[in-house]
Design an enzyme around this catalytic site. Sequence first.
Site, mmCIF file in Angstrom:
data_model
loop_
_atom_site.group_PDB
_atom_site.id
_atom_site.type_symbol
_atom_site.label_atom_id
_atom_site.label_comp_id
_atom_site.label_asym_id
_atom_site.label_seq_id
_atom_site.Cartn_x
_atom_site.Cartn_y
_atom_site.Cartn_z
ATOM 1 N N GLY A 1 2.689 2.391 10.874
ATOM 2 C CA GLY A 1 3.660 3.472 10.704
ATOM 3 C C GLY A 1 4.348 3.886 11.993
ATOM 4 O O GLY A 1 5.000 4.923 12.053
ATOM 5 N N GLU B 1 -6.880 4.770 7.952
ATOM 6 C CA GLU B 1 -6.675 6.196 7.664
ATOM 7 C C GLU B 1 -7.925 6.803 7.020
ATOM 8 O O GLU B 1 -8.241 7.968 7.242
ATOM 9 C CB GLU B 1 -5.417 6.362 6.786
ATOM 10 C CG GLU B 1 -4.157 6.091 7.608
ATOM 11 C CD GLU B 1 -2.983 5.509 6.837
ATOM 12 O OE1 GLU B 1 -2.991 5.543 5.593
ATOM 13 O OE2 GLU B 1 -2.056 5.008 7.507
ATOM 14 N N ASN C 1 0.880 -1.179 0.000
ATOM 15 C CA ASN C 1 0.000 0.000 0.000
ATOM 16 C C ASN C 1 0.912 1.222 0.000
ATOM 17 O O ASN C 1 1.491 1.567 1.019
ATOM 18 C CB ASN C 1 -0.891 -0.030 1.259
ATOM 19 C CG ASN C 1 -1.727 1.235 1.398
ATOM 20 O OD1 ASN C 1 -1.787 2.052 0.470
ATOM 21 N ND2 ASN C 1 -2.375 1.395 2.541
ATOM 22 N N TRP C 2 0.996 1.833 -1.162
ATOM 23 C CA TRP C 2 1.914 2.980 -1.284
ATOM 24 C C TRP C 2 1.397 4.210 -0.547
ATOM 25 O O TRP C 2 2.111 5.180 -0.352
ATOM 26 C CB TRP C 2 2.104 3.340 -2.758
ATOM 27 C CG TRP C 2 2.932 2.374 -3.540
ATOM 28 C CD1 TRP C 2 3.426 1.160 -3.123
ATOM 29 C CD2 TRP C 2 3.373 2.531 -4.898
ATOM 30 N NE1 TRP C 2 4.138 0.569 -4.131
ATOM 31 C CE2 TRP C 2 4.120 1.388 -5.227
ATOM 32 C CE3 TRP C 2 3.197 3.529 -5.862
ATOM 33 C CZ2 TRP C 2 4.707 1.215 -6.496
ATOM 34 C CZ3 TRP C 2 3.773 3.364 -7.125
ATOM 35 C CH2 TRP C 2 4.518 2.224 -7.425
ATOM 36 N N LYS C 3 0.124 4.209 -0.200
ATOM 37 C CA LYS C 3 -0.510 5.389 0.394
ATOM 38 C C LYS C 3 -0.282 6.599 -0.525
ATOM 39 O O LYS C 3 -0.198 6.417 -1.745
ATOM 40 C CB LYS C 3 0.003 5.613 1.822
ATOM 41 C CG LYS C 3 -0.166 4.338 2.675
ATOM 42 C CD LYS C 3 0.006 4.561 4.143
ATOM 43 C CE LYS C 3 -0.189 3.231 4.868
ATOM 44 N NZ LYS C 3 -0.130 3.348 6.313
ATOM 45 N N GLY D 1 2.904 -1.073 4.296
ATOM 46 C CA GLY D 1 2.967 0.351 3.989
ATOM 47 C C GLY D 1 4.392 0.775 3.665
ATOM 48 O O GLY D 1 4.897 0.565 2.561
ATOM 49 N N GLY D 2 5.045 1.363 4.647
ATOM 50 C CA GLY D 2 6.371 1.945 4.436
ATOM 51 C C GLY D 2 7.367 1.050 3.713
ATOM 52 O O GLY D 2 8.069 1.499 2.793
ATOM 53 N N GLU E 1 -5.297 -4.791 10.652
ATOM 54 C CA GLU E 1 -4.267 -3.774 10.861
ATOM 55 C C GLU E 1 -4.545 -3.035 12.167
ATOM 56 O O GLU E 1 -5.380 -2.106 12.192
ATOM 57 C CB GLU E 1 -4.272 -2.764 9.715
ATOM 58 C CG GLU E 1 -3.925 -3.354 8.371
ATOM 59 C CD GLU E 1 -3.321 -2.301 7.438
ATOM 60 O OE1 GLU E 1 -2.238 -2.549 6.916
ATOM 61 O OE2 GLU E 1 -3.922 -1.227 7.250
ATOM 62 N N HIS F 1 -9.488 1.212 5.012
ATOM 63 C CA HIS F 1 -8.212 1.425 5.700
ATOM 64 C C HIS F 1 -8.454 2.360 6.888
ATOM 65 O O HIS F 1 -9.268 3.297 6.795
ATOM 66 C CB HIS F 1 -7.180 2.023 4.737
ATOM 67 C CG HIS F 1 -5.795 1.974 5.315
ATOM 68 N ND1 HIS F 1 -5.365 2.895 6.241
ATOM 69 C CD2 HIS F 1 -4.775 1.104 5.144
ATOM 70 C CE1 HIS F 1 -4.127 2.588 6.606
ATOM 71 N NE2 HIS F 1 -3.747 1.503 5.950
#
Length: 247
Positions: free
Chosen positions: A170, A95, A9-11, A229-230, A164, A93
């Site tokens: 993060g 976020e 997930n590049w966000k 993610g990261g 998650e 998600h």
Amino acid sequence: MRKKLVVGNWKMNGSRAVNAQLLAGFKDSGPWNADVVVCVPFPYIAETALALTGSATAYGAQDCSAHEQGAFTGEVSSTMLADVGCRYVIVGHSERRAYHAESDQLVADKAKAALAHGVTPIVCVGETRSEREAGQTESVVKRQLAAVIHTLGHCCGEIVVAYEPVWAIGTGLTATPEQAQAVHAVLRAQLHAATDRASSMRILYGGSVKAENAAELFSQADIDGGLIGGASLKVGDFAAICLAAAH
Ligand code: 13P
């Protein structure tokens, strides 16, 4: 035996130049004995498709509208995602739940819209730190998943679930493999009560997955891969996680 699935997930990261390097490097490092997907920002889907031509890595998006088409400025429908070759879309998600006030029902409606167009929704669930501290982890994730099960009915066997924990995203704090497995087992049991396909469904773990902790997380009975993610923004790290999933 469920084949592992690793989803990057590049966000809201990337640029044409950076993505081109990342995807070219990644393409050279595969293939892996795991299903691999990258979920990229909308403007980069077409270029991602082109860059991944001939590779086994699939691509997808990070959100979709619950609506089919029409006057919904700024939204992207799952019909459009299917049209440009997306096989997966992340919905719910944390976020989006937090910054866009997405309700359990909206997330379920998005999952339904995606499935209706042949795009597999990756439905995210997870508790906040305060919910965990209050002993509410199980009730929160079950409530989030229940909305999706209720809305999709027997089709719920076609989704991917991602656990998650919000406090692990993060932050560098990862759920221990035992903590994650305990929640995955709860989710699997909930799915078993809803569909006879539960044992073949994939439940991913996400939250500070790195090359160093991936293998141990993925070795748990009900952890079928990761939502990354990261670490999905670095060729070497993401490739190492995909390798860890292939064992
Ligand atoms: P990190 O891997 O950066 O913790 O992010 C996890 C995540 O939110 C993936 O969807």
